[in-house]
Enzyme design. Sequence first.
Site, mmCIF file in Angstrom:
data_model
loop_
_atom_site.group_PDB
_atom_site.id
_atom_site.type_symbol
_atom_site.label_atom_id
_atom_site.label_comp_id
_atom_site.label_asym_id
_atom_site.label_seq_id
_atom_site.Cartn_x
_atom_site.Cartn_y
_atom_site.Cartn_z
ATOM 1 N N HIS A 1 0.678 -0.946 -0.071
ATOM 2 C CA HIS A 1 -0.155 -0.201 0.102
ATOM 3 C C HIS A 1 1.120 1.221 0.261
ATOM 4 O O HIS A 1 1.708 1.160 -1.693
ATOM 5 C CB HIS A 1 -0.606 0.038 0.929
ATOM 6 C CG HIS A 1 -1.712 0.804 1.217
ATOM 7 N ND1 HIS A 1 -2.422 1.754 0.658
ATOM 8 C CD2 HIS A 1 -3.151 0.781 2.507
ATOM 9 C CE1 HIS A 1 -3.717 2.179 0.839
ATOM 10 N NE2 HIS A 1 -3.862 1.989 2.051
ATOM 11 N N HIS B 1 -1.732 -2.545 -9.767
ATOM 12 C CA HIS B 1 -2.881 -1.505 -8.734
ATOM 13 C C HIS B 1 -4.119 -2.724 -8.646
ATOM 14 O O HIS B 1 -4.768 -3.409 -9.953
ATOM 15 C CB HIS B 1 -3.509 -0.692 -9.694
ATOM 16 C CG HIS B 1 -3.983 0.790 -8.523
ATOM 17 N ND1 HIS B 1 -5.124 0.705 -8.289
ATOM 18 C CD2 HIS B 1 -3.296 1.056 -7.691
ATOM 19 C CE1 HIS B 1 -5.166 0.688 -7.144
ATOM 20 N NE2 HIS B 1 -4.312 2.242 -6.626
ATOM 21 N N ASP C 1 3.357 5.128 -7.236
ATOM 22 C CA ASP C 1 4.287 5.399 -6.530
ATOM 23 C C ASP C 1 5.313 4.868 -6.813
ATOM 24 O O ASP C 1 6.718 5.679 -7.318
ATOM 25 C CB ASP C 1 4.490 4.519 -5.027
ATOM 26 C CG ASP C 1 3.400 4.737 -4.136
ATOM 27 O OD1 ASP C 1 2.821 5.511 -3.483
ATOM 28 O OD2 ASP C 1 2.780 3.603 -4.097
HETATM 29 N N1 CMC Z 1 5.496 -7.079 -10.769
HETATM 30 C C1 CMC Z 1 5.719 -7.837 -10.690
HETATM 31 N N2 CMC Z 1 4.566 -9.023 -11.489
HETATM 32 C C2 CMC Z 1 3.027 -8.481 -10.334
HETATM 33 C C3 CMC Z 1 3.269 -7.061 -10.196
HETATM 34 C C4 CMC Z 1 3.914 -6.856 -10.273
HETATM 35 N N3 CMC Z 1 4.178 -5.478 -9.123
HETATM 36 N N4 CMC Z 1 1.830 -6.812 -9.851
HETATM 37 C C5 CMC Z 1 0.909 -8.010 -9.854
HETATM 38 N N5 CMC Z 1 1.625 -8.468 -10.399
HETATM 39 C C6 CMC Z 1 1.713 -10.063 -11.110
HETATM 40 C C7 CMC Z 1 0.856 -11.145 -9.982
HETATM 41 O O1 CMC Z 1 2.742 -11.727 -9.500
HETATM 42 C C8 CMC Z 1 -0.116 -12.034 -10.629
HETATM 43 O O2 CMC Z 1 0.419 -12.692 -11.495
HETATM 44 P P1 CMC Z 1 -0.260 -13.988 -11.546
HETATM 45 O O3 CMC Z 1 -1.639 -14.048 -12.288
HETATM 46 O O4 CMC Z 1 0.704 -14.879 -12.714
HETATM 47 O O5 CMC Z 1 -0.480 -14.770 -10.972
HETATM 48 C C9 CMC Z 1 -0.938 -10.913 -11.090
HETATM 49 O O6 CMC Z 1 0.143 -10.074 -11.777
HETATM 50 C C10 CMC Z 1 -1.785 -9.545 -9.841
HETATM 51 O O7 CMC Z 1 -1.047 -10.254 -9.362
HETATM 52 P P2 CMC Z 1 -2.181 -9.954 -7.901
HETATM 53 O O8 CMC Z 1 -1.290 -9.653 -7.066
HETATM 54 O O9 CMC Z 1 -3.572 -10.611 -7.668
HETATM 55 O O10 CMC Z 1 -3.100 -8.688 -8.166
HETATM 56 P P3 CMC Z 1 -3.073 -7.069 -6.964
HETATM 57 O O11 CMC Z 1 -4.798 -6.563 -7.254
HETATM 58 O O12 CMC Z 1 -4.421 -8.861 -6.077
HETATM 59 O O13 CMC Z 1 -2.357 -6.546 -6.205
HETATM 60 C C11 CMC Z 1 -0.899 -4.671 -6.454
HETATM 61 C C12 CMC Z 1 -2.488 -5.515 -6.447
HETATM 62 C C13 CMC Z 1 -0.670 -2.928 -5.794
HETATM 63 C C14 CMC Z 1 -0.503 -4.779 -4.315
HETATM 64 C C15 CMC Z 1 0.057 -5.635 -6.689
HETATM 65 O O14 CMC Z 1 0.173 -5.234 -8.198
HETATM 66 C C16 CMC Z 1 2.108 -5.219 -6.542
HETATM 67 O O15 CMC Z 1 2.009 -5.847 -5.199
HETATM 68 N N6 CMC Z 1 2.284 -3.773 -6.984
HETATM 69 C C17 CMC Z 1 3.650 -3.822 -6.187
HETATM 70 C C18 CMC Z 1 3.519 -3.238 -4.909
HETATM 71 C C19 CMC Z 1 3.347 -1.093 -5.328
HETATM 72 O O16 CMC Z 1 3.420 -0.702 -6.287
HETATM 73 N N7 CMC Z 1 1.837 -1.003 -4.471
HETATM 74 C C20 CMC Z 1 1.629 0.545 -5.198
HETATM 75 C C21 CMC Z 1 0.104 0.513 -4.921
HETATM 76 S S1 CMC Z 1 -0.613 2.153 -5.801
HETATM 77 C C22 CMC Z 1 -0.512 2.917 -4.172
HETATM 78 C C23 CMC Z 1 -1.987 3.019 -3.644
HETATM 79 O O17 CMC Z 1 -3.065 2.787 -3.565
HETATM 80 O O18 CMC Z 1 -1.350 1.684 -2.036
#
Ligand code: CMC
Length: 427
Positions: A265, A304, A362
């Site tokens: 987050h 995201h 970010d």
């Molecule tokens: N790098 C590599 N792979 C990723 C990433 C990433 N940053 N984000 C998601 N994936 C992949 C993940 O491994 C999964 O792959 P598969 O379908 O093969 O298993 C797929 O994309 C979907 O991922 P998810 O974890 O189910 O997606 P989510 O919607 O639950 O997660 C997130 C969203 C923001 C937690 C995630 O994209 C992440 O960890 N990003 C990096 C951390 C980050 O930049 N966070 C800031 C968010 S913006 C600020 C805010 O609003 O708080």
Amino acid sequence: MTKNAILNVEGQEPFEMPVLSGTLGPDVVDIRKLYGTTNMFMFDPGFTSTASCESKITFIDGEKGQLYYRGYPIEQLAEQSDYLETCYLLIYGELPNAVEKQKFELGVLRHNMVHEQLTWFFRGFRRDAHPMSMMVGVVGALAAFYQDSLDISNPEHRRIAEYRMIAKVPTLAAMCYRYSKGLPFNYPRNSLSYTGNFMHMMFAKPTEDYVVNPVLERALDRIFILHADHEQNASTSTVRLAGSSGANPFACIAAGIACLWGPAHGGANEAVLKMLDEIGDVSRVEEFMQGVKEKRYRLMGFGHRVYKNMDPRAKIMKQTCDEVLNELGLHDSPKFKLAMALEKIALEDPYFIERKLYPNVDFYSGIVLSALGIPTTMFTVLFALARTVGWVSHWHEMIADPHQKIGRPRQLYTGAGRRDYLPVDKR
Ligand code: CMC
């Protein structure tokens, strides 16, 4: 025209549920009577398909990459408004007229000092404590100092508590930084803007005059606008859940800060800079990306939960990054070049395209903040500062809602069935 959704479960009568429409965004199926009628819950870990509340504050269309505060596109607010005006808009629902704007600004200014005894709190912390750990503590401690604004059923108490939080969080944020550096605290200066004053409290030395650079002040103010609210994200939902029990607003905001701290987050901007430091050089980008695709780690600042096309805040942040680096003559900064190389490769790579992973707010905010002289450990604190108004607005909306109930999710229990206790010598 009213619509219904029908749930067919084998062996049971079909169950009809009303479908509700908002002003914008997907319809929702009203399942409030589901359990009472069918004895079933819905299972939705991470709330990926669940609207937890009704809200009039912020709208996001993740597919189209749109973000509106009270109907106003973020691009227009970032370009034409200022942070305090945006605060007013988020809390009260309309942009203020000139008189309302001035009154609000004065109201916030009047509350920007903290009780002198609160400054002693800091001495209990280690100097190397993470500033977010201090923030969680000192914001929660506000409840101990401002006991005259804790009655949540009293609109005047609520109003004062809201002013206090928006006004005092920058003061506390700057104190966390100054304490960790061993520098004296700076009192707020009411001749400065909200953001200029924050810069003064962060950076002014007692031995020299501090002049706020208007380009950097505007850039920071815009960063605050971009982070001001983001509908029912994890920390805002935490604030709502904490507030639903009737907890006082300072405790609720402290809970929001704790949630924001996590790397998925608000901790992501700090994680982006750490990642750039670890990669070190453009020549190592390919190798790093291989590790991302093998899922050994994530590309921080990408992806995201809601934006599956682009994060509109990231576009404005990239432009702000350009302005700040130009102003400071840092345009050839190796970090900026590295970030651009990572972004380019990721945007062309099928791994990211297939998963709809784009830069989020970010990705560039860390570079801007570090160019502004803000240390990495303070990044999430600045996010908390800016998001305080979002948390306050949602808390305000929830408390004023006559249908508000304590939040109480249910569960799918998969633990042991009933069993009898055995004395220790029989196990
Ligand atoms: N790098 C590599 N792979 C990723 C990433 C990433 N940053 N984000 C998601 N994936 C992949 C993940 O491994 C999964 O792959 P598969 O379908 O093969 O298993 C797929 O994309 C979907 O991922 P998810 O974890 O189910 O997606 P989510 O919607 O639950 O997660 C997130 C969203 C923001 C937690 C995630 O994209 C992440 O960890 N990003 C990096 C951390 C980050 O930049 N966070 C800031 C968010 S913006 C600020 C805010 O609003 O708080």
